[in-house]
Design a protein around this motif. Sequence first.
Motif, PDB file in Angstrom:
ATOM      1  N   UNK A  14       0.834  -1.208   0.000  1.00 47.95           N
ATOM      2  CA  UNK A  14       0.000   0.000   0.000  1.00 47.95           C
ATOM      3  C   UNK A  14       0.869   1.259   0.000  1.00 47.95           C
ATOM      4  N   UNK A  15       1.920   1.283   0.809  1.00 44.82           N
ATOM      5  CA  UNK A  15       2.819   2.439   0.845  1.00 44.82           C
ATOM      6  C   UNK A  15       3.452   2.680  -0.521  1.00 44.82           C
ATOM      7  N   UNK A  16       3.893   1.614  -1.125  1.00 44.82           N
ATOM      8  CA  UNK A  16       4.552   1.756  -2.432  1.00 44.82           C
ATOM      9  C   UNK A  16       3.564   2.186  -3.511  1.00 44.82           C
ATOM     10  N   UNK A  17       2.327   1.710  -3.404  1.00 44.04           N
ATOM     11  CA  UNK A  17       1.293   2.151  -4.353  1.00 44.04           C
ATOM     12  C   UNK A  17       1.013   3.641  -4.175  1.00 44.04           C
ATOM     13  N   UNK A  18       0.968   4.097  -2.929  1.00 41.10           N
ATOM     14  CA  UNK A  18       0.739   5.522  -2.661  1.00 41.10           C
ATOM     15  C   UNK A  18       1.894   6.362  -3.200  1.00 41.10           C
ATOM     16  N   UNK A  19       3.124   5.876  -3.053  1.00 38.96           N
ATOM     17  CA  UNK A  19       4.285   6.592  -3.607  1.00 38.96           C
ATOM     18  C   UNK A  19       4.171   6.694  -5.127  1.00 38.96           C
ATOM     19  N   UNK A  20       3.776   5.609  -5.745  1.00 38.05           N
ATOM     20  CA  UNK A  20       3.628   5.570  -7.205  1.00 38.05           C
ATOM     21  C   UNK A  20       2.529   6.530  -7.633  1.00 38.05           C
TER      22      UNK A  20
END
Length: 169
Positions: free
Chosen positions: A49-55
């Motif tokens: 989820x964190x990485x998706x938000x960064x993307x």
Amino acid sequence: MLPAEPPQEAPVEAKIAWADDGFDRVGSHLLQDQALGNFLQALKLAIQRSREEMQQAGIVPLCRECEEQEGGSCCGAGLEKHYSAKLLLINRALGVALPSQREDPSSCFFLSSSGCTLLARHVLCINYVCNKITSRIKPDQLAALRDAEGEEILLLFQVNEELKKLIKR
């Protein structure tokens, strides 16, 4: 039984060796523990989820641009010194193969050409975003990222605490 964890100031290679050896010795036992397994699964989802938000916020290409075009990187050499052997063991439990050598002498030991090789990262790596980037993304996107990072950090703490209990047994 695991040998004593290397001290924080130990070379990263010693911490990696401890994590690899420890996982080889007790990894199957750790992965069979239901509480740890539940925390690890929740942590994987939080990391995703964190990485998706960064993307979605557009941070990933901005970081890559800074690294490739401006020669700067938040993932500089020496950042790996903040990593404990236990955090590296958590990565092994998450299925990460730890690198045996640094890819770029000017970068963090764990930075590869495709990004960070670790899933479970130090809190500095999870939530540091430079002013250059925060000034270029929307406040609601930054807030969503911070929420996701908070969940990731909390779950990382819970995994670490559960792992400490299991190692003591």
